[in-house]
Design a protein around this motif. Sequence first.
Motif, PDB file in Angstrom:
ATOM      1  N   LEU A  93       2.833   0.438   6.301  1.00 45.69           N
ATOM      2  CA  LEU A  93       3.330  -0.347   5.167  1.00 45.69           C
ATOM      3  C   LEU A  93       2.441  -1.532   4.838  1.00 45.69           C
ATOM      4  O   LEU A  93       2.660  -2.209   3.832  1.00 45.69           O
ATOM      5  CB  LEU A  93       4.752  -0.840   5.454  1.00 45.69           C
ATOM      6  N   ASP A 107       9.894   7.002   0.139  1.00 52.31           N
ATOM      7  CA  ASP A 107       9.966   6.744  -1.291  1.00 52.31           C
ATOM      8  C   ASP A 107      11.437   6.755  -1.726  1.00 52.31           C
ATOM      9  O   ASP A 107      12.305   7.282  -1.023  1.00 52.31           O
ATOM     10  CB  ASP A 107       9.118   7.744  -2.072  1.00 52.31           C
ATOM     11  N   ARG A 178       4.172   5.145   1.280  1.00 52.95           N
ATOM     12  CA  ARG A 178       5.496   5.599   1.658  1.00 52.95           C
ATOM     13  C   ARG A 178       5.535   7.120   1.648  1.00 52.95           C
ATOM     14  O   ARG A 178       4.765   7.760   0.948  1.00 52.95           O
ATOM     15  CB  ARG A 178       6.561   4.994   0.734  1.00 52.95           C
TER      16      ARG A 178
END
Length: 246
Positions: A93, A107, A178
Amino acid sequence: MSHDSPILPIRSAHTNIVTLDHSAFSDAPDRFPACRDLLAYWEALRGSRQMPARAEFDPRGIEQTLACSFVGEKVAPSVVRIRVAGSVMSEALGMDVRGMPITAFFDPASRDVLAEATRDLLGSPAMVTIDLSARRRFSLSPIRARMLLLPMSDASGQVTRLVGCLDIEGGLDKTPRRFQITSLSRKEISGDAPTPSAPFVPLAPKTEPSYAFAEAPHSFRSKRAAKSTSSIKNNSLRLVVNNEKA
């Protein structure tokens, strides 16, 4: 002992993005060695029980997989926040992930599916394996990854902890990303239910032994202190009264 669940109940509106199959536990295990090693350690800890306790979990038991492992805590029936995490989790991330929910790695279209799987994991209890994909920068081939989620009990015997692993095939580049869920497998766990751990009882302070015929202890007084007191008495002023008349 565990067995495959016939179906994982998913009530998400995005079920078209998920293919439910049970091959994720046996499909090319060497592609994701970190998940394999974490599962082996977790199985060894739990023995005949449904799960091990969080207090039993020793990071030294999974030294080779620490970078991609994490421990989460239940804050709602379908929400788990990360308490501690390895470096791979933060690299995925591009930030420190402690305190963040697990859904942060997915997501938006996949988060409802993960929430349902988390609810089942903590409630049944069950172990969950999720196959993931993400787009690579400047490449047509996607990133393949696997996330393994395993329940653990807290000190009161409640299922409020989990240990997980994000095993990324081939590693990540420097671009945060993601993941999307490509398949999800769930196994219900059987065995002895978790029990509260023994409460911590502090040791009583040591006391000196007493003897029935022991004499009363004498107070210690140094010679220097006695001499100092005597000197003060000798040097003190005295009132002299002369009653003789001149």
